[in-house]
Design a protein around this motif. Structure first.
Motif, mmCIF file in Angstrom:
data_model
loop_
_atom_site.group_PDB
_atom_site.id
_atom_site.type_symbol
_atom_site.label_atom_id
_atom_site.label_comp_id
_atom_site.label_asym_id
_atom_site.label_seq_id
_atom_site.Cartn_x
_atom_site.Cartn_y
_atom_site.Cartn_z
ATOM 1 N N GLU A 168 -17.439 27.823 41.516
ATOM 2 C CA GLU A 168 -17.760 27.137 40.143
ATOM 3 C C GLU A 168 -16.512 25.787 40.229
ATOM 4 O O GLU A 168 -16.792 25.044 39.926
ATOM 5 C CB GLU A 168 -17.615 27.785 39.096
ATOM 6 C CG GLU A 168 -18.560 29.153 38.797
ATOM 7 C CD GLU A 168 -20.223 28.361 38.798
ATOM 8 O OE1 GLU A 168 -20.239 27.372 38.900
ATOM 9 O OE2 GLU A 168 -20.865 29.417 39.155
ATOM 10 N N VAL A 169 -15.420 26.513 40.803
ATOM 11 C CA VAL A 169 -14.262 25.235 40.699
ATOM 12 C C VAL A 169 -14.922 24.176 41.695
ATOM 13 O O VAL A 169 -14.435 22.805 41.364
ATOM 14 C CB VAL A 169 -13.050 25.844 41.133
ATOM 15 C CG1 VAL A 169 -11.992 24.774 41.292
ATOM 16 C CG2 VAL A 169 -12.377 27.189 40.124
ATOM 17 N N GLY A 170 -15.416 24.417 42.947
ATOM 18 C CA GLY A 170 -15.841 23.433 43.860
ATOM 19 C C GLY A 170 -16.980 22.726 43.072
ATOM 20 O O GLY A 170 -17.047 21.493 43.437
ATOM 21 N N GLU A 171 -17.504 23.277 42.260
ATOM 22 C CA GLU A 171 -18.755 22.334 41.531
ATOM 23 C C GLU A 171 -17.954 21.306 40.484
ATOM 24 O O GLU A 171 -18.651 20.347 40.132
ATOM 25 C CB GLU A 171 -19.709 23.596 40.920
ATOM 26 C CG GLU A 171 -20.488 24.100 42.030
ATOM 27 C CD GLU A 171 -21.761 24.982 41.185
ATOM 28 O OE1 GLU A 171 -22.069 24.555 40.064
ATOM 29 O OE2 GLU A 171 -22.455 25.756 41.838
ATOM 30 N N ILE B 69 -26.272 17.436 29.450
ATOM 31 C CA ILE B 69 -25.144 18.253 29.586
ATOM 32 C C ILE B 69 -24.844 18.778 31.037
ATOM 33 O O ILE B 69 -23.975 18.868 31.610
ATOM 34 C CB ILE B 69 -24.864 19.298 28.660
ATOM 35 C CG1 ILE B 69 -24.989 18.509 27.064
ATOM 36 C CG2 ILE B 69 -23.546 19.997 28.569
ATOM 37 C CD1 ILE B 69 -23.874 17.634 26.635
ATOM 38 N N LYS B 70 -25.907 19.289 31.254
ATOM 39 C CA LYS B 70 -25.997 20.459 32.557
ATOM 40 C C LYS B 70 -25.447 19.556 33.733
ATOM 41 O O LYS B 70 -25.851 18.369 34.002
ATOM 42 C CB LYS B 70 -27.210 21.011 32.951
ATOM 43 C CG LYS B 70 -27.319 22.088 33.850
ATOM 44 C CD LYS B 70 -28.588 22.690 33.960
ATOM 45 C CE LYS B 70 -28.833 23.710 34.980
ATOM 46 N NZ LYS B 70 -28.498 23.178 36.324
ATOM 47 N N GLU B 71 -24.933 20.264 34.588
ATOM 48 C CA GLU B 71 -24.391 19.688 35.983
ATOM 49 C C GLU B 71 -23.014 18.647 35.685
ATOM 50 O O GLU B 71 -22.441 18.006 36.647
ATOM 51 C CB GLU B 71 -25.372 18.812 36.605
ATOM 52 C CG GLU B 71 -26.527 19.493 36.708
ATOM 53 C CD GLU B 71 -26.519 20.684 37.684
ATOM 54 O OE1 GLU B 71 -25.460 20.852 38.518
ATOM 55 O OE2 GLU B 71 -27.437 21.645 37.777
ATOM 56 N N SER B 72 -22.695 18.303 34.480
ATOM 57 C CA SER B 72 -21.492 17.720 34.133
ATOM 58 C C SER B 72 -20.297 18.208 34.565
ATOM 59 O O SER B 72 -20.199 19.337 34.474
ATOM 60 C CB SER B 72 -21.456 16.936 32.671
ATOM 61 O OG SER B 72 -21.236 18.053 31.867
ATOM 62 N N ILE B 73 -19.210 17.513 34.647
ATOM 63 C CA ILE B 73 -17.870 18.353 34.895
ATOM 64 C C ILE B 73 -17.493 19.238 33.567
ATOM 65 O O ILE B 73 -16.726 20.149 33.908
ATOM 66 C CB ILE B 73 -16.666 17.156 35.105
ATOM 67 C CG1 ILE B 73 -15.333 17.510 35.428
ATOM 68 C CG2 ILE B 73 -16.480 16.115 33.865
ATOM 69 C CD1 ILE B 73 -14.414 16.766 35.972
ATOM 70 N N GLU B 74 -17.788 18.889 32.572
ATOM 71 C CA GLU B 74 -17.687 19.640 31.424
ATOM 72 C C GLU B 74 -18.240 20.893 31.728
ATOM 73 O O GLU B 74 -17.943 21.969 31.193
ATOM 74 C CB GLU B 74 -17.896 19.006 29.888
ATOM 75 C CG GLU B 74 -17.006 17.729 29.718
ATOM 76 C CD GLU B 74 -17.672 16.380 30.313
ATOM 77 O OE1 GLU B 74 -17.300 15.347 29.699
ATOM 78 O OE2 GLU B 74 -18.741 16.571 31.168
ATOM 79 N N ALA C 239 -19.023 17.665 40.670
ATOM 80 C CA ALA C 239 -19.510 16.747 39.496
ATOM 81 C C ALA C 239 -18.526 15.661 39.331
ATOM 82 O O ALA C 239 -18.959 14.378 39.039
ATOM 83 C CB ALA C 239 -19.407 17.561 38.150
ATOM 84 N N ASP C 240 -17.235 15.779 39.580
ATOM 85 C CA ASP C 240 -16.512 14.612 39.443
ATOM 86 C C ASP C 240 -16.746 13.425 40.475
ATOM 87 O O ASP C 240 -16.744 12.215 40.375
ATOM 88 C CB ASP C 240 -15.163 14.875 39.547
ATOM 89 C CG ASP C 240 -14.105 13.900 39.445
ATOM 90 O OD1 ASP C 240 -13.749 13.253 38.398
ATOM 91 O OD2 ASP C 240 -13.051 13.841 40.131
ATOM 92 N N GLU D 117 -19.501 22.224 34.138
ATOM 93 C CA GLU D 117 -19.015 22.840 35.338
ATOM 94 C C GLU D 117 -17.683 23.656 34.996
ATOM 95 O O GLU D 117 -17.413 25.011 35.622
ATOM 96 C CB GLU D 117 -18.804 22.412 36.774
ATOM 97 C CG GLU D 117 -20.149 21.448 36.899
ATOM 98 C CD GLU D 117 -21.066 22.433 37.563
ATOM 99 O OE1 GLU D 117 -20.853 23.639 37.465
ATOM 100 O OE2 GLU D 117 -22.323 21.882 37.837
ATOM 101 N N LEU D 118 -16.663 23.176 34.504
ATOM 102 C CA LEU D 118 -15.523 23.542 33.968
ATOM 103 C C LEU D 118 -15.811 24.938 32.808
ATOM 104 O O LEU D 118 -15.167 25.843 32.720
ATOM 105 C CB LEU D 118 -14.723 22.855 32.941
ATOM 106 C CG LEU D 118 -13.764 21.826 33.812
ATOM 107 C CD1 LEU D 118 -13.221 20.537 33.108
ATOM 108 C CD2 LEU D 118 -12.586 22.422 34.644
#
Length: 199
Positions: A45-48, A83-88, A52-53, A90-91
């Motif tokens: 998940e961190v990789g995602e 919202i989905k797939e955004s950096i927010e 996203a960034d 994914e965090l």
């Protein structure tokens, strides 16, 4: 601040129970899972977050609010669109995975002394680091635990430190991460068994 962190950890204990219950209900624990397995999934998940960034994906909060009429409302279609797939998001996934791990292992943060990392986040210069560099710090925090090493770093401290780091990151960047966690948990409840994956 101490009061803020205490509330976060109190809420996190409840979140851990909910996230783990959702995971169990979606078939993720049909067989016993090792801590190493679960921490590895956190790292994916961190990789995602990095992906996203790289793609410049950010949550469109204004559009979501316009469609839903309120940020307090959850609508699956609007969530997937804005919202989905955004950096927010994914965090939020990182925190949800950590919460699931805490729920599975019976970690209760009311009994663990976790430091609010916000002042360190600023004074140590993490606020000036890129998303990839911040994620590298997260990998380091998560990698401190080794179940094969006797008297290793406490798992609760590892999970709590990672949660506190993400919370500090989002507070500094003006992201309401707990809103994103709440909405992602709601979205996950609508997904198929194993979210369409093997594990």
């Amino acid at each position: 601040k101490k009061d803020y962190l205490e509330q976060v950890l109190k809420d996190f204990d409840s979140l851990a129970r909910e996230c783990h219950a959702v995971s169990v209900g979606h078939g993720f624990y049909e067989e016993e899972r090792s801590v190493s397995h679960l921490l590895s999934l956190v790292m994916t998940e961190v990789g995602e977050v990095i992906e996203a960034d790289r793609e410049g994906l950010r949550a469109d909060m204004g559009a979501y609010e316009r469609v839903c009429g309120s940020l307090g409302v959850f609508r699956e279609t609007a969530y997937r669109t804005y919202i989905k797939e955004s950096i927010e998001a994914e965090l939020a996934d990182v925190i949800i995975r950590l919460a699931d791990l805490a729920g599975y292992c019976g970690i209760t943060f009311g009994e663990v002394g976790i430091k609010d990392m916000y002042s360190d986040f600023v004074s140590d210069g993490y606020c000036d680091k890129s998303v990839t560099e911040r994620c590298y710090v997260l990998y380091g925090l998560l990698s401190r635990y080794d179940s094969e090493v006797e008297e290793d770093v406490d798992l609760g401290n590892v999970v709590g430190s990672a949660v506190s780091f993400i919370d500090s990151w989002c507070r500094y960047d003006g992201i309401d991460i707990w809103w994103h966690v709440d909405k992602k948990v709601s979205y996950n409840k609508t997904r198929p068994s194993l979210h369409g994956k093997r594990y």
